[in-house]
Write an enzyme that holds these catalytic residues in place. Structure first.
Site, mmCIF file in Angstrom:
data_model
loop_
_atom_site.group_PDB
_atom_site.id
_atom_site.type_symbol
_atom_site.label_atom_id
_atom_site.label_comp_id
_atom_site.label_asym_id
_atom_site.label_seq_id
_atom_site.Cartn_x
_atom_site.Cartn_y
_atom_site.Cartn_z
ATOM 1 N N CYS A 170 0.808 -1.216 0.000
ATOM 2 C CA CYS A 170 0.000 0.000 0.000
ATOM 3 C C CYS A 170 0.846 1.273 0.000
ATOM 4 O O CYS A 170 0.317 2.377 0.128
ATOM 5 C CB CYS A 170 -0.985 0.012 1.153
ATOM 6 S SG CYS A 170 -0.319 -0.421 2.756
ATOM 7 N N HIS A 219 -1.834 7.634 7.111
ATOM 8 C CA HIS A 219 -2.074 6.280 6.599
ATOM 9 C C HIS A 219 -3.315 5.726 7.281
ATOM 10 O O HIS A 219 -4.169 5.138 6.622
ATOM 11 C CB HIS A 219 -0.848 5.404 6.843
ATOM 12 C CG HIS A 219 -0.951 4.062 6.211
ATOM 13 N ND1 HIS A 219 -1.157 3.896 4.854
ATOM 14 C CD2 HIS A 219 -0.886 2.803 6.733
ATOM 15 C CE1 HIS A 219 -1.219 2.605 4.568
ATOM 16 N NE2 HIS A 219 -1.059 1.928 5.690
ATOM 17 N N GLU A 238 1.622 5.286 14.166
ATOM 18 C CA GLU A 238 1.639 6.522 13.373
ATOM 19 C C GLU A 238 1.464 7.747 14.253
ATOM 20 O O GLU A 238 2.117 8.776 14.045
ATOM 21 C CB GLU A 238 0.553 6.480 12.300
ATOM 22 C CG GLU A 238 0.648 7.644 11.313
ATOM 23 C CD GLU A 238 -0.237 7.483 10.094
ATOM 24 O OE1 GLU A 238 -0.065 8.268 9.134
ATOM 25 O OE2 GLU A 238 -1.107 6.571 10.080
ATOM 26 N N LYS A 292 -9.469 6.987 4.900
ATOM 27 C CA LYS A 292 -9.829 5.565 4.826
ATOM 28 C C LYS A 292 -11.102 5.282 5.605
ATOM 29 O O LYS A 292 -11.780 4.274 5.350
ATOM 30 C CB LYS A 292 -8.687 4.696 5.356
ATOM 31 C CG LYS A 292 -7.472 4.610 4.423
ATOM 32 C CD LYS A 292 -6.419 3.654 4.969
ATOM 33 C CE LYS A 292 -5.229 3.483 4.019
ATOM 34 N NZ LYS A 292 -4.370 4.683 3.987
ATOM 35 N N HIS A 338 -9.608 1.175 2.531
ATOM 36 C CA HIS A 338 -8.195 1.078 2.165
ATOM 37 C C HIS A 338 -8.106 0.548 0.744
ATOM 38 O O HIS A 338 -8.359 -0.636 0.483
ATOM 39 C CB HIS A 338 -7.490 0.128 3.133
ATOM 40 C CG HIS A 338 -5.993 0.167 3.049
ATOM 41 N ND1 HIS A 338 -5.318 0.506 1.892
ATOM 42 C CD2 HIS A 338 -5.028 -0.097 3.977
ATOM 43 C CE1 HIS A 338 -4.022 0.433 2.108
ATOM 44 N NE2 HIS A 338 -3.820 0.080 3.369
ATOM 45 N N PHE A 350 2.763 -2.889 4.587
ATOM 46 C CA PHE A 350 3.292 -4.163 5.052
ATOM 47 C C PHE A 350 4.702 -4.344 4.502
ATOM 48 O O PHE A 350 5.025 -3.912 3.388
ATOM 49 C CB PHE A 350 2.426 -5.315 4.537
ATOM 50 C CG PHE A 350 1.188 -5.589 5.344
ATOM 51 C CD1 PHE A 350 0.977 -5.018 6.587
ATOM 52 C CD2 PHE A 350 0.212 -6.445 4.852
ATOM 53 C CE1 PHE A 350 -0.164 -5.277 7.330
ATOM 54 C CE2 PHE A 350 -0.941 -6.724 5.583
ATOM 55 C CZ PHE A 350 -1.129 -6.140 6.817
#
Length: 409
Positions: free
Chosen positions: A167, A299, A310, A331, A336, A395
């Site tokens: 992502c 994010h 974060e 999101k 997402h 990831f």
């Protein structure tokens, strides 16, 4: 001295929040949540909610022969690119506008999944229908297919390739385009990301990972239970500084800096220090002080671990003054979108700069003490900012932060 920034002159989006930039902007600023029931897509999975695009009609954009060679993720990207190039004024019929050298146009498109729909169709043909897959299954499913399609439509003959870094793919594509322009190798970069996510096998593998919420997405909030899957495409047109003015085009914003880092650690567990390195590098690359940044499109996945990490990274880089910097996660509205998420969220970040309104984080119950940021809960907030940041933390510990500024900054 050549300017360090590049100019954003075009945007295009395909998302559950809208198939045009005006519709998308209106929806995210309204806080309307596009997370709905998806139980018709896949049976026997734990989650039943997602942000699927239900109103995209490929036949309205492509003839039948062309559709036979394009997976859904390439369709999304091509449609978004057409709008971005039209806004930038870079298309004259089917060729680049006069004065634009095709050999100095790059197309770089990120994707996390590649052409999963055509692969799913191939498996179905093989194992359920006793038929062979389509002859073009391989080229349709390749991660570079969307970039190739856009290049064909535009006539771009410079660097054209795909990027795949989960992502963070979109943000890696955008920062690569910026670096190519800065290096003097190209004049124009068509960049962004795309992913189609609502086919059964993809939802099944997310189900066994146990990272998807059973109800909705609540970034930075108490009661959050995980991410919600979305999909779509976002494309930006980047140009060498000064080029737009020379051809009488409008500059939407400046991409002034970018930072990248790797955690070199756990495959799925986030590391706040890696996130902080990417944000700090973006600020330094832009030649700014941290207090110049007024908004961060986070994010913000809605998982417990990501949001805590974060938040910790934001406070490490920008200080703990909640009143000085606004944070939000779109999101919570559109889910997402995987490899497309960074580009779609960059367009949301540009909307904040352009309108002076901070998109909200919806579905917010109350602040998590471990997420000590001003998450702009539930309602958009009026706030004029000159510089905003968009984060993508993937990831594998792959982190990219981009800094955008108003064109009159």
């Amino acid at each position: 001295m050549t300017a360090n920034w590049v100019e954003v002159t075009g945007r295009g989006v395909v998302s559950s929040a809208g198939l045009t930039v005006p519709d998308f902007t209106q929806t995210i600023l309204s806080g309307q949540c596009l997370i709905h029931d998806i139980s018709d897509v896949a049976a026997d999975i734990r989650f039943t909610k997602g942000a699927a695009i239900r109103n995209f009609d490929p036949a309205a954009h492509f003839d039948e022969r062309t559709l036979g060679s394009l997976d859904r993720f390439s369709q999304f990207a091509a449609v978004a690119a057409r709008d971005a190039l039209a806004e930038a004024g870079l298309l004259a019929g089917s060729l680049p506008a006069a004065g634009t050298d095709p050999e100095r146009i790059a197309v770089i498109v990120g994707t996390a999944n590649g052409g999963g729909d055509i692969l799913m169709e191939g498996y179905r043909r093989l194992y359920k229908e006793n038929r062979k897959p389509r002859p073009l299954t391989i080229p349709m499913s390749m991660a570079s297919a969307p970039a190739s399609r856009i290049a064909k439509e535009l006539g771009a003959r410079g660097p054209v390739f795909g990027v795949s870094s989960a992502c963070a793919s979109s943000n890696h594509a955008m920062i690569t385009g910026m670096m190519l322009i800065r290096a003097g190798l190209i004049d124009v970069a068509v960049v962004g990301g795309t992913d189609s996510c609502f086919y059964e096998s993809y939802l099944q593998v997310w189900d066994v990972l146990r990272a998807v919420s059973s109800e909705t997405c609540r970034p930075f909030s108490t009661g959050r239970k995980g991410l919600i899957i979305g999909e779509g495409a976002g494309i930006l047109v980047l140009e060498r500084a000064g080029r737009a003015a020379a051809r009488g085009a409008n500059v939407i914003a400046r991409l002034v800096g970018g930072g990248m880092s790797s955690d070199a650690g756990d495959l799925i567990a986030p590391d706040s220090s890696g996130m902080a390195r990417a944000m700090r590098a973006a600020v330094v690359d832009a030649g700014l002080e941290p207090d110049a940044v007024g908004y961060i499109n986070a994010h913000g996945t809605g998982t417990v671990a990501n949001d805590r990490a974060e938040s910790r990274a934001i406070n490490e880089v920008f200080g703990g003054n909640r009143d000085r910097i606004s944070v939000s996660s779109t999101k919570s509205i559109i889910g997402h979108a995987m490899g497309a998420s960074g580009a779609i969220e960059a367009i949301a970040t540009l909307a904040a700069l352009e309108t002076g309104m901070i998109p909200p984080t919806v579905n917010f119950i109350s602040a998590d003490p471990d997420c000590d940021v001003d998450a702009t809960p539930n309602e958009a907030r009026k706030r004029a900012v000159n510089v905003a940041m968009s984060n993508s933390f993937a990831f594998g510990g792959l982190n990219v932060s981009l800094a955008f500024a108003r064109p009159d900054r």
